[in-house]
Design a protein around this motif. Sequence first.
Motif, PDB file in Angstrom:
ATOM      1  N   SER A  75      -3.219  -3.398 -10.572  1.00  0.00           N
ATOM      2  CA  SER A  75      -2.406  -4.007  -9.369  1.00  0.00           C
ATOM      3  C   SER A  75      -1.695  -2.940  -8.787  1.00  0.00           C
ATOM      4  O   SER A  75      -1.517  -2.763  -7.774  1.00  0.00           O
ATOM      5  CB  SER A  75      -1.549  -5.241  -9.915  1.00  0.00           C
ATOM      6  OG  SER A  75      -2.313  -6.391 -10.226  1.00  0.00           O
ATOM      7  N   GLY A  76      -0.726  -2.245  -9.714  1.00  0.00           N
ATOM      8  CA  GLY A  76       0.165  -1.219  -9.090  1.00  0.00           C
ATOM      9  C   GLY A  76      -0.735  -0.085  -8.362  1.00  0.00           C
ATOM     10  O   GLY A  76      -0.591   0.236  -7.261  1.00  0.00           O
ATOM     11  N   LEU A  77      -2.050   0.238  -8.511  1.00  0.00           N
ATOM     12  CA  LEU A  77      -2.857   1.391  -8.110  1.00  0.00           C
ATOM     13  C   LEU A  77      -3.337   0.377  -6.823  1.00  0.00           C
ATOM     14  O   LEU A  77      -3.660   1.324  -5.693  1.00  0.00           O
ATOM     15  CB  LEU A  77      -3.840   1.778  -8.963  1.00  0.00           C
ATOM     16  CG  LEU A  77      -3.350   2.880 -10.077  1.00  0.00           C
ATOM     17  CD1 LEU A  77      -4.255   3.312 -10.865  1.00  0.00           C
ATOM     18  CD2 LEU A  77      -2.465   4.041  -9.426  1.00  0.00           C
ATOM     19  N   LEU A  78      -3.670  -0.602  -6.855  1.00  0.00           N
ATOM     20  CA  LEU A  78      -4.311  -1.397  -5.608  1.00  0.00           C
ATOM     21  C   LEU A  78      -3.383  -1.470  -4.624  1.00  0.00           C
ATOM     22  O   LEU A  78      -3.413  -1.466  -3.542  1.00  0.00           O
ATOM     23  CB  LEU A  78      -4.698  -2.857  -6.138  1.00  0.00           C
ATOM     24  CG  LEU A  78      -6.102  -3.026  -6.394  1.00  0.00           C
ATOM     25  CD1 LEU A  78      -6.524  -4.228  -6.861  1.00  0.00           C
ATOM     26  CD2 LEU A  78      -7.129  -2.439  -5.319  1.00  0.00           C
ATOM     27  N   GLY A  79      -2.010  -1.561  -5.219  1.00  0.00           N
ATOM     28  CA  GLY A  79      -0.879  -1.610  -4.075  1.00  0.00           C
ATOM     29  C   GLY A  79      -0.793  -0.481  -3.327  1.00  0.00           C
ATOM     30  O   GLY A  79      -0.508  -0.337  -2.178  1.00  0.00           O
ATOM     31  N   LEU A  80      -0.868   0.595  -4.260  1.00  0.00           N
ATOM     32  CA  LEU A  80      -0.742   2.059  -3.695  1.00  0.00           C
ATOM     33  C   LEU A  80      -1.874   2.303  -2.608  1.00  0.00           C
ATOM     34  O   LEU A  80      -1.795   2.752  -1.397  1.00  0.00           O
ATOM     35  CB  LEU A  80      -0.681   3.178  -4.669  1.00  0.00           C
ATOM     36  CG  LEU A  80       0.484   3.360  -5.356  1.00  0.00           C
ATOM     37  CD1 LEU A  80       0.393   4.299  -6.455  1.00  0.00           C
ATOM     38  CD2 LEU A  80       1.829   3.321  -4.524  1.00  0.00           C
TER      39      LEU A  80
ATOM     40  N   LEU B  17      -6.473  -4.016   3.454  1.00  0.00           N
ATOM     41  CA  LEU B  17      -6.090  -5.121   2.918  1.00  0.00           C
ATOM     42  C   LEU B  17      -4.953  -5.840   3.847  1.00  0.00           C
ATOM     43  O   LEU B  17      -4.375  -4.900   4.579  1.00  0.00           O
ATOM     44  CB  LEU B  17      -5.282  -5.261   1.450  1.00  0.00           C
ATOM     45  CG  LEU B  17      -6.435  -4.865   0.453  1.00  0.00           C
ATOM     46  CD1 LEU B  17      -5.780  -4.678  -0.808  1.00  0.00           C
ATOM     47  CD2 LEU B  17      -7.561  -5.920   0.467  1.00  0.00           C
ATOM     48  N   PRO B  18      -4.309  -7.072   3.826  1.00  0.00           N
ATOM     49  CA  PRO B  18      -3.421  -7.673   4.729  1.00  0.00           C
ATOM     50  C   PRO B  18      -2.027  -6.964   4.497  1.00  0.00           C
ATOM     51  O   PRO B  18      -1.820  -6.246   3.511  1.00  0.00           O
ATOM     52  CB  PRO B  18      -3.311  -9.313   4.441  1.00  0.00           C
ATOM     53  CG  PRO B  18      -4.684  -9.371   3.591  1.00  0.00           C
ATOM     54  CD  PRO B  18      -4.925  -8.139   2.806  1.00  0.00           C
ATOM     55  N   GLY B  19      -1.258  -6.914   5.348  1.00  0.00           N
ATOM     56  CA  GLY B  19      -0.018  -6.196   5.462  1.00  0.00           C
ATOM     57  C   GLY B  19       1.105  -6.466   4.316  1.00  0.00           C
ATOM     58  O   GLY B  19       1.637  -5.779   3.989  1.00  0.00           O
ATOM     59  N   TRP B  20       0.906  -7.827   4.063  1.00  0.00           N
ATOM     60  CA  TRP B  20       1.656  -8.462   2.685  1.00  0.00           C
ATOM     61  C   TRP B  20       1.127  -7.804   1.401  1.00  0.00           C
ATOM     62  O   TRP B  20       1.660  -7.754   0.441  1.00  0.00           O
ATOM     63  CB  TRP B  20       1.982  -9.805   2.645  1.00  0.00           C
ATOM     64  CG  TRP B  20       0.626 -10.427   2.818  1.00  0.00           C
ATOM     65  CD1 TRP B  20      -0.037 -10.983   3.892  1.00  0.00           C
ATOM     66  CD2 TRP B  20      -0.445 -10.941   1.681  1.00  0.00           C
ATOM     67  NE1 TRP B  20      -1.265 -11.721   3.502  1.00  0.00           N
ATOM     68  CE2 TRP B  20      -1.380 -11.493   2.050  1.00  0.00           C
ATOM     69  CE3 TRP B  20      -0.202 -10.399   0.214  1.00  0.00           C
ATOM     70  CZ2 TRP B  20      -2.654 -12.021   1.542  1.00  0.00           C
ATOM     71  CZ3 TRP B  20      -1.421 -11.110  -0.429  1.00  0.00           C
ATOM     72  CH2 TRP B  20      -2.319 -11.554   0.160  1.00  0.00           C
ATOM     73  N   ALA B  21      -0.049  -7.130   1.437  1.00  0.00           N
ATOM     74  CA  ALA B  21      -0.576  -6.871   0.092  1.00  0.00           C
ATOM     75  C   ALA B  21      -0.116  -5.939  -0.918  1.00  0.00           C
ATOM     76  O   ALA B  21      -0.028  -6.086  -1.980  1.00  0.00           O
ATOM     77  CB  ALA B  21      -2.115  -6.563   0.229  1.00  0.00           C
ATOM     78  N   PRO B  22       0.351  -4.886   0.027  1.00  0.00           N
ATOM     79  CA  PRO B  22       0.988  -3.881  -0.956  1.00  0.00           C
ATOM     80  C   PRO B  22       2.258  -4.314  -1.867  1.00  0.00           C
ATOM     81  O   PRO B  22       2.525  -4.100  -3.051  1.00  0.00           O
ATOM     82  CB  PRO B  22       1.510  -2.749  -0.077  1.00  0.00           C
ATOM     83  CG  PRO B  22       0.578  -2.922   1.056  1.00  0.00           C
ATOM     84  CD  PRO B  22       0.352  -4.311   0.994  1.00  0.00           C
ATOM     85  N   VAL B  23       3.197  -5.102  -1.027  1.00  0.00           N
ATOM     86  CA  VAL B  23       4.281  -5.558  -1.865  1.00  0.00           C
ATOM     87  C   VAL B  23       4.098  -6.660  -2.741  1.00  0.00           C
ATOM     88  O   VAL B  23       4.410  -6.601  -4.122  1.00  0.00           O
ATOM     89  CB  VAL B  23       5.307  -6.263  -0.768  1.00  0.00           C
ATOM     90  CG1 VAL B  23       6.510  -6.806  -1.742  1.00  0.00           C
ATOM     91  CG2 VAL B  23       5.868  -5.112   0.200  1.00  0.00           C
ATOM     92  N   ALA B  24       3.200  -7.448  -2.652  1.00  0.00           N
ATOM     93  CA  ALA B  24       2.455  -8.517  -3.506  1.00  0.00           C
ATOM     94  C   ALA B  24       2.021  -7.786  -4.678  1.00  0.00           C
ATOM     95  O   ALA B  24       2.335  -8.380  -5.921  1.00  0.00           O
ATOM     96  CB  ALA B  24       1.580  -9.523  -2.790  1.00  0.00           C
TER      97      ALA B  24
ATOM     98  N   LEU C 201       2.356  -4.852  -5.998  1.00  0.00           N
ATOM     99  CA  LEU C 201       3.529  -4.272  -6.738  1.00  0.00           C
ATOM    100  C   LEU C 201       4.308  -5.060  -7.565  1.00  0.00           C
ATOM    101  O   LEU C 201       4.682  -4.891  -8.672  1.00  0.00           O
ATOM    102  CB  LEU C 201       3.813  -3.231  -5.668  1.00  0.00           C
ATOM    103  CG  LEU C 201       3.377  -1.978  -5.210  1.00  0.00           C
ATOM    104  CD1 LEU C 201       4.169  -1.377  -4.197  1.00  0.00           C
ATOM    105  CD2 LEU C 201       2.808  -1.049  -6.252  1.00  0.00           C
ATOM    106  N   CYS C 202       4.572  -6.388  -6.942  1.00  0.00           N
ATOM    107  CA  CYS C 202       5.124  -7.256  -7.593  1.00  0.00           C
ATOM    108  C   CYS C 202       4.546  -7.822  -8.759  1.00  0.00           C
ATOM    109  O   CYS C 202       4.856  -7.973 -10.102  1.00  0.00           O
ATOM    110  CB  CYS C 202       5.660  -8.345  -6.709  1.00  0.00           C
ATOM    111  SG  CYS C 202       7.034  -7.853  -5.477  1.00  0.00           S
ATOM    112  N   VAL C 203       3.190  -7.934  -8.571  1.00  0.00           N
ATOM    113  CA  VAL C 203       2.069  -8.533  -9.648  1.00  0.00           C
ATOM    114  C   VAL C 203       2.224  -7.364 -10.904  1.00  0.00           C
ATOM    115  O   VAL C 203       2.034  -7.625 -12.064  1.00  0.00           O
ATOM    116  CB  VAL C 203       0.951  -8.574  -9.227  1.00  0.00           C
ATOM    117  CG1 VAL C 203       0.026  -8.979 -10.262  1.00  0.00           C
ATOM    118  CG2 VAL C 203       0.945  -9.958  -8.169  1.00  0.00           C
ATOM    119  N   ALA C 204       2.300  -6.189 -10.233  1.00  0.00           N
ATOM    120  CA  ALA C 204       2.223  -5.097 -11.484  1.00  0.00           C
ATOM    121  C   ALA C 204       3.521  -5.053 -12.381  1.00  0.00           C
ATOM    122  O   ALA C 204       3.364  -4.755 -13.427  1.00  0.00           O
ATOM    123  CB  ALA C 204       2.020  -3.414 -10.727  1.00  0.00           C
ATOM    124  N   ALA C 205       4.656  -5.279 -11.629  1.00  0.00           N
ATOM    125  CA  ALA C 205       5.908  -5.156 -12.236  1.00  0.00           C
ATOM    126  C   ALA C 205       5.810  -6.598 -13.346  1.00  0.00           C
ATOM    127  O   ALA C 205       6.492  -6.361 -14.509  1.00  0.00           O
ATOM    128  CB  ALA C 205       7.106  -5.258 -11.232  1.00  0.00           C
ATOM    129  N   GLY C 206       5.388  -7.363 -12.887  1.00  0.00           N
ATOM    130  CA  GLY C 206       5.551  -8.626 -13.580  1.00  0.00           C
ATOM    131  C   GLY C 206       4.817  -8.704 -15.022  1.00  0.00           C
ATOM    132  O   GLY C 206       5.141  -8.999 -16.003  1.00  0.00           O
TER     133      GLY C 206
END
Length: 485
Positions: free
Chosen positions: A231-236, A244-251, A253-258
């Motif tokens: 998830s972290g690398l997908l966010g990057l 991906l949609p504009g909200w995808a990076p933040v989402a 990275l939040c999944v990665a942190a969780g």
Amino acid sequence: MSVLVASWRVLTQERARPARLRAWPHAWWLAVATVCFGAFMGQLDASIVTLTYRPLRTGFDTSLAAVQWVSLAYLLTLAAFLIPVGRLADARGRKLLYLYGFVVFTASSAACGLAPTLGMLIAFRVVQGIGAAMLQANSVALVVTSAPEGKTRTALGVQAAAQAVGLALGPTVGGLLVSTWGWRWVFGINVPVGVIAVVAGVFLLPRTRTFTPTSGRDGSGLALLAVATTSGLLGLSAASGLGLPGWAPVALLCVAAGAAVGFVVRERRASAPMLDLALLRARTVSTGLAGALAGYLVLFGPLVLVPIVLTGAGLTELHAGLVLTALPAGFALAATSGERLLPRSWTDRPRAMVGALLCVVALAAMAVAPLTPGWLVASLAALGVALGLFTPANNSLVMRAIPTRTAGTGGGLLNMTRGLGTALGVALVTLALHVRPAGTGLLDGPRTAVLVLLAAAVALLASARMTPRTDDVAHEPAPVADHLV
């Protein structure tokens, strides 16, 4: 029924070497040479794939952010499976898992070379990463158990040399193959070597002498680790133009942190955790692992950056590969002859600090010098030598600080950290090139990428500086040749 039972035994039990070979005093050299096939191919593959990025983008009509997953899928799978595969090998047999690893690696390499779409290529790279984990998790143990008493360091040195040669040849071989036969042969070259290695391994590798039954499985821990890293690398990648949609990076990275928090909680409570977090309480281990992550980020970032910069300037992949060879060649030289480059009386800590300081100097020079072939060769060679001095010393510090009874887990942890650092190097350089394309001013994408690598080198120096002057745990050093390069 008896035929099925016999076939099952052949497939699930290790085959003994021929009696005449076992009686030969020098048979251990043949076993070490067989393991060197895997050591060579693993490092060759690690440094060869980035030369395929431009033809992959052209052939599949896609973005750099998508193409980078040809590397990231392999690296993430390798990092996630190293520790569990090592445990399985201790329980089922190291020779057995090593041979199956080569079968998986070879078959998936052929599939990669024939992949009709980028998605299938990435999927096959995941399978290839599993095969690579089966190889890397067992290589040191096979070398140590094959070599007679008093010859272990010699055998590990030979294995380290094979890794160094593979790492150094990767860019040149990759550039040559891409410029002549095409990117598919970058994967196809693994097939004949793999077939030879499997046949040699059946007859030349010794059987496992002792087995260690697994005390439990930590599937939840493995799943959480995979979710966190992917998830972290997908966010990057989403921020790098993956589409991906504009909200995808933040989402993401939040999944990665969780998932990362969940992984820590899980490992604290698990009866048989995949990762013993108690190992990280030793400051030498925690700072050393931070240094290992930063070091491999710095090592593999240029493997992505330099081919893109030079081919973008009109040079061929072969020319770019020849320039890039200066980095792994310098690394291999220093990693295998570091004892002669610095005073023999120096301990690992000052060696690591000198290497880290030279990394900062080399990248600072690259940040202000023109990114042309001549300047790049000099900067990359200096950076390679610096990392070649830092990495073995840093890894030796980590392994000495880990109790011998958990040396296998410690080695897997070090390899996992190396894989994550490599993946971050690929992802962060790609992000810098996307956010600030080449030619967009003084601080364009390539220059920004160099500054990112310079920041990682500063973190590298800080980790070396924070390492205690004495080991947290004193005992004989565990074998570390598999982590030298």
